[in-house]
Every structure is written in structure tokens, then in C-alpha cells.
Design a protein around this motif. Structure first.
Motif, PDB file in Angstrom:
ATOM      1  N   LEU A  80       3.525   8.662  -3.378  1.00  0.00           N
ATOM      2  CA  LEU A  80       3.190   9.025  -4.752  1.00  0.00           C
ATOM      3  C   LEU A  80       1.756   8.629  -5.094  1.00  0.00           C
ATOM      4  O   LEU A  80       1.087   9.312  -5.866  1.00  0.00           O
ATOM      5  CB  LEU A  80       4.178   8.417  -5.737  1.00  0.00           C
ATOM      6  N   ASN A  81       1.289   7.565  -4.514  1.00  0.00           N
ATOM      7  CA  ASN A  81      -0.093   7.150  -4.716  1.00  0.00           C
ATOM      8  C   ASN A  81      -1.060   8.176  -4.119  1.00  0.00           C
ATOM      9  O   ASN A  81      -2.117   8.441  -4.675  1.00  0.00           O
ATOM     10  CB  ASN A  81      -0.314   5.772  -4.097  1.00  0.00           C
TER      11      ASN A  81
ATOM     12  N   ASN B 134       0.572  -4.129  -3.991  1.00  0.00           N
ATOM     13  CA  ASN B 134       1.318  -5.331  -3.611  1.00  0.00           C
ATOM     14  C   ASN B 134       2.239  -5.072  -2.432  1.00  0.00           C
ATOM     15  O   ASN B 134       2.298  -5.867  -1.487  1.00  0.00           O
ATOM     16  CB  ASN B 134       2.147  -5.852  -4.789  1.00  0.00           C
ATOM     17  N   LYS B 135       2.977  -3.950  -2.483  1.00  0.00           N
ATOM     18  CA  LYS B 135       3.933  -3.624  -1.413  1.00  0.00           C
ATOM     19  C   LYS B 135       3.211  -3.332  -0.095  1.00  0.00           C
ATOM     20  O   LYS B 135       3.684  -3.712   0.971  1.00  0.00           O
ATOM     21  CB  LYS B 135       4.812  -2.434  -1.802  1.00  0.00           C
ATOM     22  N   LEU B 136       2.071  -2.648  -0.158  1.00  0.00           N
ATOM     23  CA  LEU B 136       1.319  -2.357   1.070  1.00  0.00           C
ATOM     24  C   LEU B 136       0.748  -3.634   1.679  1.00  0.00           C
ATOM     25  O   LEU B 136       0.761  -3.797   2.907  1.00  0.00           O
ATOM     26  CB  LEU B 136       0.217  -1.338   0.794  1.00  0.00           C
ATOM     27  N   ASP B 137       0.278  -4.548   0.838  1.00  0.00           N
ATOM     28  CA  ASP B 137      -0.201  -5.842   1.338  1.00  0.00           C
ATOM     29  C   ASP B 137       0.941  -6.625   1.982  1.00  0.00           C
ATOM     30  O   ASP B 137       0.771  -7.213   3.054  1.00  0.00           O
ATOM     31  CB  ASP B 137      -0.813  -6.669   0.206  1.00  0.00           C
ATOM     32  N   GLU B 138       2.073  -6.605   1.324  1.00  0.00           N
ATOM     33  CA  GLU B 138       3.257  -7.297   1.834  1.00  0.00           C
ATOM     34  C   GLU B 138       3.682  -6.717   3.188  1.00  0.00           C
ATOM     35  O   GLU B 138       3.982  -7.463   4.125  1.00  0.00           O
ATOM     36  CB  GLU B 138       4.377  -7.136   0.803  1.00  0.00           C
TER      37      GLU B 138
ATOM     38  N   LEU C  60      15.682  -0.228  10.438  1.00  0.00           N
ATOM     39  CA  LEU C  60      14.393  -0.904  10.328  1.00  0.00           C
ATOM     40  C   LEU C  60      13.569  -0.355   9.164  1.00  0.00           C
ATOM     41  O   LEU C  60      12.762  -1.062   8.586  1.00  0.00           O
ATOM     42  CB  LEU C  60      13.593  -0.744  11.630  1.00  0.00           C
ATOM     43  N   TYR C  61      13.787   0.906   8.816  1.00  0.00           N
ATOM     44  CA  TYR C  61      13.026   1.529   7.739  1.00  0.00           C
ATOM     45  C   TYR C  61      13.576   1.228   6.359  1.00  0.00           C
ATOM     46  O   TYR C  61      12.864   1.368   5.375  1.00  0.00           O
ATOM     47  CB  TYR C  61      13.014   3.052   7.912  1.00  0.00           C
ATOM     48  N   LYS C  62      14.835   0.850   6.268  1.00  0.00           N
ATOM     49  CA  LYS C  62      15.469   0.696   4.954  1.00  0.00           C
ATOM     50  C   LYS C  62      14.728  -0.266   4.043  1.00  0.00           C
ATOM     51  O   LYS C  62      14.582  -0.009   2.859  1.00  0.00           O
ATOM     52  CB  LYS C  62      16.926   0.278   5.117  1.00  0.00           C
ATOM     53  N   GLY C  63      14.237  -1.348   4.589  1.00  0.00           N
ATOM     54  CA  GLY C  63      13.503  -2.319   3.782  1.00  0.00           C
ATOM     55  C   GLY C  63      12.140  -1.819   3.339  1.00  0.00           C
ATOM     56  O   GLY C  63      11.505  -2.423   2.486  1.00  0.00           O
ATOM     57  N   SER C  64      11.692  -0.736   3.929  1.00  0.00           N
ATOM     58  CA  SER C  64      10.374  -0.187   3.616  1.00  0.00           C
ATOM     59  C   SER C  64      10.429   1.063   2.755  1.00  0.00           C
ATOM     60  O   SER C  64       9.387   1.631   2.430  1.00  0.00           O
ATOM     61  CB  SER C  64       9.646   0.151   4.924  1.00  0.00           C
ATOM     62  N   LEU C  65      11.597   1.497   2.357  1.00  0.00           N
ATOM     63  CA  LEU C  65      11.734   2.750   1.624  1.00  0.00           C
ATOM     64  C   LEU C  65      10.936   2.744   0.324  1.00  0.00           C
ATOM     65  O   LEU C  65      10.222   3.706   0.021  1.00  0.00           O
ATOM     66  CB  LEU C  65      13.204   3.072   1.348  1.00  0.00           C
ATOM     67  N   THR C  66      11.009   1.674  -0.426  1.00  0.00           N
ATOM     68  CA  THR C  66      10.260   1.573  -1.674  1.00  0.00           C
ATOM     69  C   THR C  66       8.770   1.716  -1.416  1.00  0.00           C
ATOM     70  O   THR C  66       8.070   2.450  -2.113  1.00  0.00           O
ATOM     71  CB  THR C  66      10.556   0.236  -2.378  1.00  0.00           C
TER      72      THR C  66
END
Length: 110
Positions: free
Chosen positions: A19-20, A89-93, A6-12
């Protein structure tokens, strides 16, 4: 967590978010921070982390800085301006995905 798939799609997204928050980090530091933040529920392997970091670097989202620490060279990863925007963008997604899943799993709370 027993199903780390379930986490793999969220790794990025996880990498970008860390890092932010922390300006720059090296790979092992990222894995340990995730482990601490998730109380050991999520363990990111080197085999998953480094390809993701290299991909983010190739896409222009990360800068790499090599520093000598003791007798070793250590690669630190830092967001570029484009990477900072990609984090948003990724956090919104991800937030939208979580909202959609919540609606499906427990419609009463949505």
C-alpha cells in the motif's frame, strides 16, 4: 514455498509495504501482486488477507474507500499517516529480524 507458515508473521508488513508503494489497492489486487512479486511462491488467501486488512483498518492504519467499478462495489485500502509510520516501523522490525536470522543460520555472512 512449501512452508507458508513462515510468511504469516509478515502478512501485515507485506500489506503495508504494498500500500505504501501503490497508494491504494483492493484485496484481490493485493493477492495478485504478491503472487507476481514472489513468482508464485506466496499465495495469500482471502481467509488470511481480509482479517488482516480489517485489523489494520480498526487500528487506524488504513482508510477504506468504496468505489463502483462496473456493476460492482470495490473496497480500496489506503494508508493513513499513522499507517505510513507503521510501515516504516514494520519494515525496520523485519530487517532486524532478517539480520538476526542470517546471523543464526549463516554466521559467516553476517
Amino acid at each position: 514455498m512449501s512452508n507458508s507458515k513462515l510468511y504469516k508473521g509478515s502478512l501485515t508488513t507485506i500489506i503495508l509495504k504494498l500500500l505504501n508503494q501503490h497508494d491504494k489497492m483492493y484485496g484481490y489486487e493485493i493477492t495478485q501482486k504478491v503472487k507476481v512479486l514472489t513468482n508464485g511462491e506466496l499465495n495469500i488467501t482471502e481467509g488470511a488477507l481480509y482479517p488482516a486488512l480489517h485489523k489494520l483498518e480498526a487500528e487506524g492504519f488504513l482508510d477504506v474507500q468504496i468505489m463502483r467499478v462496473g456493476n460492482r462495489l470495490r473496497k480500496y485500502y489506503k494508508l493513513t499517516e499513522t499507517g505510513a509510520q507503521e510501515t516504516v516501523n514494520k519494515l525496520d522490525e523485519l530487517a532486524e529480524y532478517i539480520k538476526t536470522m542470517q546471523t543464526l543460520v549463516n554466521p559467516k555472512l553476517a
